[in-house]
Design a protein around this motif. Structure first.
Motif, PDB file in Angstrom:
ATOM      1  N   UNK A 279     -17.785  15.895 -20.039  1.00 41.33           N
ATOM      2  CA  UNK A 279     -17.316  15.478 -21.363  1.00 41.33           C
ATOM      3  C   UNK A 279     -16.165  14.491 -21.183  1.00 41.33           C
ATOM      4  N   UNK A 280     -16.287  13.338 -21.866  1.00 41.40           N
ATOM      5  CA  UNK A 280     -15.215  12.338 -21.794  1.00 41.40           C
ATOM      6  C   UNK A 280     -14.030  12.855 -22.613  1.00 41.40           C
ATOM      7  N   UNK A 281     -12.866  12.945 -21.977  1.00 42.18           N
ATOM      8  CA  UNK A 281     -11.781  13.602 -22.701  1.00 42.18           C
ATOM      9  C   UNK A 281     -10.550  12.751 -22.922  1.00 42.18           C
ATOM     10  N   UNK A 282     -10.110  12.027 -21.878  1.00 40.15           N
ATOM     11  CA  UNK A 282      -8.754  11.517 -21.994  1.00 40.15           C
ATOM     12  C   UNK A 282      -8.565  10.222 -21.217  1.00 40.15           C
ATOM     13  N   UNK A 283      -8.288   9.118 -21.914  1.00 36.28           N
ATOM     14  CA  UNK A 283      -7.971   7.879 -21.214  1.00 36.28           C
ATOM     15  C   UNK A 283      -6.587   7.970 -20.569  1.00 36.28           C
ATOM     16  N   UNK A 284      -6.444   7.366 -19.413  1.00 39.47           N
ATOM     17  CA  UNK A 284      -5.174   7.501 -18.705  1.00 39.47           C
ATOM     18  C   UNK A 284      -5.072   6.409 -17.632  1.00 39.47           C
ATOM     19  N   UNK A 285      -3.998   6.419 -16.874  1.00 38.92           N
ATOM     20  CA  UNK A 285      -3.869   5.447 -15.788  1.00 38.92           C
ATOM     21  C   UNK A 285      -2.441   5.320 -15.325  1.00 38.92           C
ATOM     22  N   UNK A 286      -2.238   4.403 -14.380  1.00 38.43           N
ATOM     23  CA  UNK A 286      -0.889   4.144 -13.869  1.00 38.43           C
ATOM     24  C   UNK A 286      -0.261   3.062 -14.754  1.00 38.43           C
ATOM     25  N   UNK A 287       0.954   3.315 -15.193  1.00 37.47           N
ATOM     26  CA  UNK A 287       1.595   2.416 -16.172  1.00 37.47           C
ATOM     27  C   UNK A 287       1.720   1.004 -15.593  1.00 37.47           C
ATOM     28  N   UNK A 288       1.295   0.030 -16.374  1.00 37.51           N
ATOM     29  CA  UNK A 288       1.301  -1.369 -15.937  1.00 37.51           C
ATOM     30  C   UNK A 288       2.740  -1.841 -15.699  1.00 37.51           C
ATOM     31  N   UNK A 289       2.992  -2.594 -14.618  1.00 41.91           N
ATOM     32  CA  UNK A 289       4.358  -3.053 -14.329  1.00 41.91           C
ATOM     33  C   UNK A 289       4.986  -3.806 -15.515  1.00 41.91           C
ATOM     34  N   UNK A 290       4.189  -4.565 -16.264  1.00 41.29           N
ATOM     35  CA  UNK A 290       4.750  -5.279 -17.435  1.00 41.29           C
ATOM     36  C   UNK A 290       5.325  -4.307 -18.455  1.00 41.29           C
ATOM     37  N   UNK A 291       4.628  -3.178 -18.624  1.00 43.03           N
ATOM     38  CA  UNK A 291       5.062  -2.188 -19.617  1.00 43.03           C
ATOM     39  C   UNK A 291       6.390  -1.564 -19.170  1.00 43.03           C
ATOM     40  N   UNK A 292       6.475  -1.252 -17.875  1.00 43.70           N
ATOM     41  CA  UNK A 292       7.740  -0.701 -17.355  1.00 43.70           C
ATOM     42  C   UNK A 292       8.866  -1.704 -17.568  1.00 43.70           C
ATOM     43  N   UNK A 293       8.585  -2.974 -17.214  1.00 42.35           N
ATOM     44  CA  UNK A 293       9.609  -4.021 -17.339  1.00 42.35           C
ATOM     45  C   UNK A 293      10.094  -4.131 -18.783  1.00 42.35           C
ATOM     46  N   UNK A 294       9.132  -4.166 -19.717  1.00 39.67           N
ATOM     47  CA  UNK A 294       9.523  -4.289 -21.133  1.00 39.67           C
ATOM     48  C   UNK A 294      10.304  -3.072 -21.603  1.00 39.67           C
ATOM     49  N   UNK A 295      10.100  -1.928 -20.913  1.00 40.07           N
ATOM     50  CA  UNK A 295      10.853  -0.705 -21.259  1.00 40.07           C
ATOM     51  C   UNK A 295      12.178  -0.636 -20.526  1.00 40.07           C
ATOM     52  N   UNK A 296      12.509  -1.694 -19.782  1.00 44.64           N
ATOM     53  CA  UNK A 296      13.807  -1.728 -19.094  1.00 44.64           C
ATOM     54  C   UNK A 296      13.806  -0.961 -17.779  1.00 44.64           C
ATOM     55  N   UNK A 297      12.620  -0.726 -17.213  1.00 43.26           N
ATOM     56  CA  UNK A 297      12.532   0.032 -15.944  1.00 43.26           C
ATOM     57  C   UNK A 297      11.996  -0.888 -14.850  1.00 43.26           C
ATOM     58  N   UNK A 298      12.612  -0.838 -13.685  1.00 38.98           N
ATOM     59  CA  UNK A 298      12.257  -1.737 -12.585  1.00 38.98           C
ATOM     60  C   UNK A 298      10.976  -1.269 -11.892  1.00 38.98           C
ATOM     61  N   UNK A 299       9.877  -2.026 -12.025  1.00 38.64           N
ATOM     62  CA  UNK A 299       8.605  -1.585 -11.432  1.00 38.64           C
ATOM     63  C   UNK A 299       8.602  -1.642  -9.892  1.00 38.64           C
ATOM     64  N   UNK A 300       9.607  -2.289  -9.319  1.00 42.03           N
ATOM     65  CA  UNK A 300       9.695  -2.281  -7.849  1.00 42.03           C
ATOM     66  C   UNK A 300      10.174  -0.912  -7.374  1.00 42.03           C
ATOM     67  N   UNK A 301      10.940  -0.246  -8.210  1.00 42.95           N
ATOM     68  CA  UNK A 301      11.523   1.049  -7.796  1.00 42.95           C
ATOM     69  C   UNK A 301      10.737   2.244  -8.323  1.00 42.95           C
ATOM     70  N   UNK A 302      10.125   2.081  -9.494  1.00 47.53           N
ATOM     71  CA  UNK A 302       9.508   3.248 -10.150  1.00 47.53           C
ATOM     72  C   UNK A 302       8.038   2.978 -10.476  1.00 47.53           C
ATOM     73  N   UNK A 303       7.266   4.056 -10.414  1.00 43.62           N
ATOM     74  CA  UNK A 303       5.894   3.993 -10.934  1.00 43.62           C
ATOM     75  C   UNK A 303       5.726   5.163 -11.897  1.00 43.62           C
TER      76      UNK A 303
END
Ligand code: PHE
Length: 341
Positions: A279-303
C-alpha cells in the motif's frame, strides 16, 4: 373594620382579573392613588377617637401594604407570562440541555492524530503548529517550487484575494520551523490541507497530513526508514515491512514513495491492497539543500529527512471507512460506525 376587609377582598379580585399593565395601573389608582379608596379611608382617621385611631390605623396600613404587594406580584406575573409567550412563539431550543441519546466521542481523525503525536513524542520529536492560510512563498517558493514550476500544477489550490493560499501541504511550515529552531531539529507538524481536487471516494478538497522533519549531522535514509517503521509498528500494533520507490518532489533529493506491506493480509494480497501486497502510504525523502539554505541551515554541515504522511487515508484504512468524504461530513451516524482498532 368590616368595610376594610371588603375593600381588600374587592381589590384582590380586581388585581387577579387585571391581565395587562394598564388595567393593573387602574386598580392601583382606584385604591392607592391620590383619590383612591384606601387613601380616602385614611382621611377619615381624624374623625376617630384616640383608641379607635390606633386599631384602625394599624389595620388600614396592613391593607394598604397588602394591596401594594399584590399589585407588585401581579406585575411580575406579567413579565413571566411575556417571556413564556416569547419562548412558545419562537420554537425555543435550549442548547444547554444534555442529550440523553448519545455520548460524544472524538472524531476518527482526532483519535489517529493523537495516537501519531504520542508515538513521535516518545521518539523525541516536538509537535509544532502550522497555519491554514499561508503565504505563497512558504507554501511553494520556500520548498523549492518556484513560480511557473510545473510541480505547482500537482497542488492546485485556493488563492485568497490578498495573494495568500490555503496551504496545500504541511511542508508549508518547513521554512518557518527551520528559521525558528535552526539545526539540529526533530519536529512533526500535523495540519489540515486544501487542494482544488475533483472529488471522489478517495479525493477530498480538505484533508489531513502530518509532516515530519529531522535535521542533524549524519542523518541518512536509514534514519528515515527506522522512524517510519517504528511509527507504523505502533499504529498497526505489529511489525510492518516498508519499501521505497523513487518519487519526485522538488523539496527532497532523493525523493521516495514509501509503501507498506499490507497489514490486512500480511502482503498476501487482498481488497485493501488491490491484490498487490503493498500500500502506497507516505511520500518522503532527504531534504533538498536549497530548502535547508532557504531555512537558514548550512547544507554542508547538516542533512535531514522529511515526510508528509497523509493520515486521512491512514484513518480510512485504520477505521474501515471506504469513503473519504465521510471524514468531513459531520455525519455522526456513519462516523460512529467507524471500527476503532
Ligand atoms: N508535501 C508533499 C505532498 O503533500 C509530501 C512530502 C512531504 C513529500 C515531505 C516529501 C517530503 O505531496
Amino acid at each position: 373594620m368590616e368595610k376594610l376587609d371588603n375593600i381588600l377582598l374587592n381589590a384582590k379580585n380586581e388585581i387577579d382579573n387585571a391581565n395587562e399593565k394598564q388595567s393593573l395601573n387602574n386598580v392601583y389608582q382606584k385604591y392607592l392613588g391620590k383619590d383612591g379608596i384606601v387613601t380616602q379611608e385614611l382621611k377619615h382617621m381624624k374623625e376617630l377617637s384616640q383608641d379607635e385611631k390606633k386599631t384602625f390605623g394599624m389595620e388600614i396600613n396592613r391593607i394598604k401594604n397588602e394591596i401594594f404587594m399584590l399589585i407588585k406580584n401581579r406585575e411580575k406575573d406579567f413579565e413571566r407570562l411575556k417571556i413564556e409567550k416569547q419562548i412558545e412563539s419562537t420554537q425555543f431550543v435550549d442548547l444547554t440541555v444534555p442529550s440523553r441519546e448519545r455520548r460524544g466521542s472524538l472524531h476518527p481523525i482526532t483519535i489517529l492524530q493523537e495516537k501519531l503525536i504520542d508515538i513521535f513524542l516518545s521518539m523525541g520529536f516536538t509537535v509544532e503548529d502550522g497555519n491554514e492560510i499561508e503565504t505563497e512563498y512558504n507554501n511553494f517558493e520556500a520548498v523549492n517550487i518556484p513560480k511557473n514550476h510545473p510541480a505547482r500544477d500537482m497542488q492546485d489550490t485556493f488563492y485568497l484575494e490578498n495573494g495568500q493560499v490555503l496551504k496545500t501541504h504541511t511542508s508549508a511550515a518547513q521554512n518557518r520551523i527551520m528559521r525558528k529552531y535552526g539545526a539540529p531539529l526533530k519536529a512533526i507538524f500535523p495540519g489540515r490541507c486544501f487542494r482544488n481536487e475533483e472529488l471522489d471516494a478517495s479525493h477530498e478538497n480538505t484533508f489531513f497530513q502530518i509532516e515530519g522533519m529531522m535535521i542533524d549531522k549524519d542523518v541518512s535514509v536509514a534514519n528515515l526508514i527506522y522512524f517510519m517503521k517504528e511509527m507504523l509498528t505502533n499504529v498497526f500494533g505489529k511489525e510492518i515491512n516498508v519499501r521505497l520507490r523513487p518519487g519526485f518532489f522538488p523539496f527532497v533529493e532523493p525523493g521516495f514513495e514509501l509503501d507498506i506491506s499490507c497489514p490486512y493480509c500480511d502482503g498476501k494480497g487482498c481488497k485493501v491492497c488491490k491484490h498487490s501486497g503493498w500500500i502506497e502510504l507516505c511520500p518522503c525523502g532527504m531534504i533538498h539543500p536549497n530548502v535547508l539554505k532557504m531555512g537558514g541551515i548550512d547544507p554542508e554541515k547538516y542533512q535531514g529527512f522529511a515526510f508528509g504522511l497523509g493520515f486521512s487515508r491512514l484513518a480510512m484504512m485504520n477505521y474501515d471507512i471506504t469513503e473519504i468524504r465521510l471524514l468531513n461530513s459531520g455525519n455522526i451516524k456513519a462516523l460512529s460506525q467507524a471500527k476503532i482498532k
